[in-house]
Write a protein that holds these residues in place. Structure first.
Motif, PDB file in Angstrom:
ATOM      1  N   ASN A  85      21.176 107.596  27.836  1.00  0.00           N
ATOM      2  CA  ASN A  85      21.294 108.752  28.516  1.00  0.00           C
ATOM      3  C   ASN A  85      23.040 109.010  28.449  1.00  0.00           C
ATOM      4  O   ASN A  85      23.262 110.407  28.355  1.00  0.00           O
ATOM      5  CB  ASN A  85      21.435 108.330  29.843  1.00  0.00           C
ATOM      6  CG  ASN A  85      19.962 108.205  30.336  1.00  0.00           C
ATOM      7  OD1 ASN A  85      19.220 108.810  29.879  1.00  0.00           O
ATOM      8  ND2 ASN A  85      19.535 107.138  31.060  1.00  0.00           N
ATOM      9  N   VAL A  86      23.935 108.209  27.882  1.00  0.00           N
ATOM     10  CA  VAL A  86      25.305 108.567  27.574  1.00  0.00           C
ATOM     11  C   VAL A  86      25.218 109.207  26.017  1.00  0.00           C
ATOM     12  O   VAL A  86      25.939 110.219  25.859  1.00  0.00           O
ATOM     13  CB  VAL A  86      26.236 107.509  27.311  1.00  0.00           C
ATOM     14  CG1 VAL A  86      27.730 107.638  26.800  1.00  0.00           C
ATOM     15  CG2 VAL A  86      26.326 106.880  28.842  1.00  0.00           C
ATOM     16  N   GLN A  87      24.126 108.520  25.335  1.00  0.00           N
ATOM     17  CA  GLN A  87      23.965 109.073  23.834  1.00  0.00           C
ATOM     18  C   GLN A  87      23.765 110.660  23.832  1.00  0.00           C
ATOM     19  O   GLN A  87      24.283 111.452  23.150  1.00  0.00           O
ATOM     20  CB  GLN A  87      22.877 108.436  23.088  1.00  0.00           C
ATOM     21  CG  GLN A  87      23.386 107.008  22.873  1.00  0.00           C
ATOM     22  CD  GLN A  87      21.976 106.121  22.470  1.00  0.00           C
ATOM     23  OE1 GLN A  87      21.170 106.480  22.270  1.00  0.00           O
ATOM     24  NE2 GLN A  87      22.676 104.758  22.078  1.00  0.00           N
ATOM     25  N   LYS A  88      22.703 111.092  24.838  1.00  0.00           N
ATOM     26  CA  LYS A  88      22.543 112.520  24.870  1.00  0.00           C
ATOM     27  C   LYS A  88      23.932 113.403  25.165  1.00  0.00           C
ATOM     28  O   LYS A  88      23.887 114.311  24.572  1.00  0.00           O
ATOM     29  CB  LYS A  88      21.415 112.822  25.961  1.00  0.00           C
ATOM     30  CG  LYS A  88      20.158 112.184  26.150  1.00  0.00           C
ATOM     31  CD  LYS A  88      19.646 112.230  27.269  1.00  0.00           C
ATOM     32  CE  LYS A  88      18.456 111.491  27.613  1.00  0.00           C
ATOM     33  NZ  LYS A  88      17.856 111.390  29.148  1.00  0.00           N
ATOM     34  N   VAL A  89      24.564 112.895  26.162  1.00  0.00           N
ATOM     35  CA  VAL A  89      25.637 113.718  26.437  1.00  0.00           C
ATOM     36  C   VAL A  89      26.726 113.900  25.534  1.00  0.00           C
ATOM     37  O   VAL A  89      27.073 114.890  25.186  1.00  0.00           O
ATOM     38  CB  VAL A  89      26.227 113.173  27.897  1.00  0.00           C
ATOM     39  CG1 VAL A  89      27.668 113.697  28.067  1.00  0.00           C
ATOM     40  CG2 VAL A  89      25.454 113.332  29.007  1.00  0.00           C
ATOM     41  N   TRP A 140      26.479 114.192  37.717  1.00  0.00           N
ATOM     42  CA  TRP A 140      25.709 113.000  36.970  1.00  0.00           C
ATOM     43  C   TRP A 140      24.436 113.252  36.786  1.00  0.00           C
ATOM     44  O   TRP A 140      24.021 114.531  37.231  1.00  0.00           O
ATOM     45  CB  TRP A 140      26.078 111.689  37.920  1.00  0.00           C
ATOM     46  CG  TRP A 140      25.870 112.014  39.254  1.00  0.00           C
ATOM     47  CD1 TRP A 140      26.731 112.073  40.189  1.00  0.00           C
ATOM     48  CD2 TRP A 140      24.435 112.167  40.158  1.00  0.00           C
ATOM     49  NE1 TRP A 140      26.073 112.147  41.436  1.00  0.00           N
ATOM     50  CE2 TRP A 140      24.829 112.120  41.344  1.00  0.00           C
ATOM     51  CE3 TRP A 140      23.182 111.862  39.712  1.00  0.00           C
ATOM     52  CZ2 TRP A 140      23.841 112.499  42.382  1.00  0.00           C
ATOM     53  CZ3 TRP A 140      22.142 111.868  41.021  1.00  0.00           C
ATOM     54  CH2 TRP A 140      22.751 112.263  42.247  1.00  0.00           C
ATOM     55  N   GLU A 141      23.622 112.553  36.093  1.00  0.00           N
ATOM     56  CA  GLU A 141      22.348 112.671  35.494  1.00  0.00           C
ATOM     57  C   GLU A 141      22.238 113.362  34.132  1.00  0.00           C
ATOM     58  O   GLU A 141      22.558 114.650  34.088  1.00  0.00           O
ATOM     59  CB  GLU A 141      21.228 113.728  36.444  1.00  0.00           C
ATOM     60  CG  GLU A 141      20.512 113.143  37.501  1.00  0.00           C
ATOM     61  CD  GLU A 141      19.814 111.878  37.197  1.00  0.00           C
ATOM     62  OE1 GLU A 141      19.082 112.206  36.052  1.00  0.00           O
ATOM     63  OE2 GLU A 141      19.565 110.975  37.832  1.00  0.00           O
ATOM     64  N   SER A 142      22.007 112.484  33.214  1.00  0.00           N
ATOM     65  CA  SER A 142      22.059 113.073  31.984  1.00  0.00           C
ATOM     66  C   SER A 142      21.486 114.326  31.316  1.00  0.00           C
ATOM     67  O   SER A 142      22.298 115.329  30.602  1.00  0.00           O
ATOM     68  CB  SER A 142      21.687 112.148  30.941  1.00  0.00           C
ATOM     69  OG  SER A 142      20.446 111.539  31.143  1.00  0.00           O
ATOM     70  N   ASN A 143      20.218 114.518  31.673  1.00  0.00           N
ATOM     71  CA  ASN A 143      19.727 115.847  31.198  1.00  0.00           C
ATOM     72  C   ASN A 143      20.363 117.173  31.983  1.00  0.00           C
ATOM     73  O   ASN A 143      20.318 118.117  31.576  1.00  0.00           O
ATOM     74  CB  ASN A 143      18.129 115.812  31.678  1.00  0.00           C
ATOM     75  CG  ASN A 143      17.393 114.961  30.584  1.00  0.00           C
ATOM     76  OD1 ASN A 143      18.041 114.340  29.732  1.00  0.00           O
ATOM     77  ND2 ASN A 143      16.166 115.029  30.483  1.00  0.00           N
ATOM     78  N   ALA A 144      20.709 116.942  33.250  1.00  0.00           N
ATOM     79  CA  ALA A 144      21.635 118.054  33.943  1.00  0.00           C
ATOM     80  C   ALA A 144      22.779 118.271  33.405  1.00  0.00           C
ATOM     81  O   ALA A 144      23.227 119.208  33.097  1.00  0.00           O
ATOM     82  CB  ALA A 144      21.533 117.562  35.483  1.00  0.00           C
ATOM     83  N   ILE A 145      23.291 117.237  32.963  1.00  0.00           N
ATOM     84  CA  ILE A 145      24.795 117.246  32.075  1.00  0.00           C
ATOM     85  C   ILE A 145      24.621 118.076  30.968  1.00  0.00           C
ATOM     86  O   ILE A 145      25.101 118.929  30.581  1.00  0.00           O
ATOM     87  CB  ILE A 145      25.399 115.819  31.665  1.00  0.00           C
ATOM     88  CG1 ILE A 145      25.662 115.332  33.150  1.00  0.00           C
ATOM     89  CG2 ILE A 145      26.835 116.170  30.888  1.00  0.00           C
ATOM     90  CD1 ILE A 145      26.255 113.908  33.210  1.00  0.00           C
ATOM     91  N   VAL A 146      23.543 117.557  30.101  1.00  0.00           N
ATOM     92  CA  VAL A 146      23.146 118.255  28.993  1.00  0.00           C
ATOM     93  C   VAL A 146      22.810 119.860  28.886  1.00  0.00           C
ATOM     94  O   VAL A 146      23.261 120.622  28.282  1.00  0.00           O
ATOM     95  CB  VAL A 146      22.024 117.659  28.036  1.00  0.00           C
ATOM     96  CG1 VAL A 146      21.542 118.514  26.750  1.00  0.00           C
ATOM     97  CG2 VAL A 146      22.501 116.197  27.538  1.00  0.00           C
ATOM     98  N   ARG A 147      22.127 120.170  30.021  1.00  0.00           N
ATOM     99  CA  ARG A 147      21.756 121.558  30.493  1.00  0.00           C
ATOM    100  C   ARG A 147      23.030 122.350  30.951  1.00  0.00           C
ATOM    101  O   ARG A 147      23.219 123.493  30.391  1.00  0.00           O
ATOM    102  CB  ARG A 147      20.773 121.693  31.731  1.00  0.00           C
ATOM    103  CG  ARG A 147      19.390 121.219  31.384  1.00  0.00           C
ATOM    104  CD  ARG A 147      18.426 121.511  32.595  1.00  0.00           C
ATOM    105  NE  ARG A 147      17.192 121.100  32.466  1.00  0.00           N
ATOM    106  CZ  ARG A 147      16.731 119.913  32.812  1.00  0.00           C
ATOM    107  NH1 ARG A 147      17.421 119.310  33.404  1.00  0.00           N
ATOM    108  NH2 ARG A 147      15.543 119.517  32.647  1.00  0.00           N
TER     109      ARG A 147
END
Ligand SMILES: N[C@@H](CCC(=O)N[C@@H](CS)C(=O)NCC(=O)O)C(=O)O
Length: 206
Positions: free
Chosen positions: A12-16, A64-71
């Motif tokens: 999840n950190v990798q995505k961000v 917080w929340e990895s996909n929300a952060i990427v969005r």
């Protein structure tokens, strides 16, 4: 400056971090989680009451929340590229992000934990076999889509590829039987050539 809390071994950190580097955003990453601790301190829990990584602070906006952060990063800093301007293209990328979080990731988690993070004598072989079968079946859905597209949303990389690319990196790295997925593997190799993933997805799976 944008701050990111999280250890690089977390998917999840990798995505961000991939999104941050894809956008060349000035940033500071603070080690947290796993061997680094930090996530159970009162200061950290004030930012993320779940006590998990990743968390970002962008000029006082904490998320917080990895996909929300990427969005968030994509919509704020990558309109028209990672964040497609067309609502249908955007929803397409978005749909795959939800699919990663609710379908593929839960399907592969037992195989990952069992085969990568659990010593051989303590492994739950039935749970690993079930997770292997389930995650492989999900991967074939992605394989089918990628047979006719260069990236998950079409001909351009979007936020969906970042999230799915990190999940694919994990799925392909678990030492288990997998079906042949030529289109998925070719897409993954294209993603792995991007400068933004170097030093993130090139680390050994652990
Ligand atoms: N749904 C959350 C899940 C976050 C999560 O599970 N983080 C894990 C690492 S992947 C964590 O913080 N584990 C505790 C630790 O690293 O110490 C997200 O996508 O951000």
């Amino acid at each position: 400056m944008l701050k990111i809390w999280g250890r690089l071994s977390s998917v999840n950190v990798q995505k961000v971090m991939w999104a941050v580097r894809e956008l060349a955003l000035p940033h500071e990453r603070i080690e947290a989680g796993g061997q680094f601790g930090v996530i159970d301190t009162p200061e950290y829990l004030r930012m993320n009451p779940n006590g998990q990584v990743p968390v970002i602070d962008d000029g006082g906006f904490v998320l917080w929340e990895s996909n929300a952060i990427v969005r968030y990063l994509s919509s704020r800093y990558a309109e028209g590229t990672l964040w497609p301007a067309d609502p249908c293209a955007r929803a397409d990328a978005d749909r795959w992000m939800d699919w990663q979080a609710t379908e593929w990731q839960p399907a592969m988690v037992q195989a990952f934990l069992g085969l990568v993070r659990t010593p051989q004598e303590k492994r739950d072989h039935a749970a690993i076999a079930a997770s292997t079968a389930k995650s492989n079946a999900k991967a074939l859905i992605l394989e089918q889509i990628l047979q006719s597209r260069e990236f998950v949303g079409g001909s351009q990389i979007t936020m969906g590829d970042i999230v799915l690319g990190c999940a694919a990196h994990r799925w392909l790295g678990i030492p288990m039987e997998r079906p042949a997925t030529p289109a998925l593997s070719a897409w993954y190799r294209r993603l792995m050539m991007r400068p933004a993933v170097q030093g993130i997805l090139t680390l050994p799976l652990k």
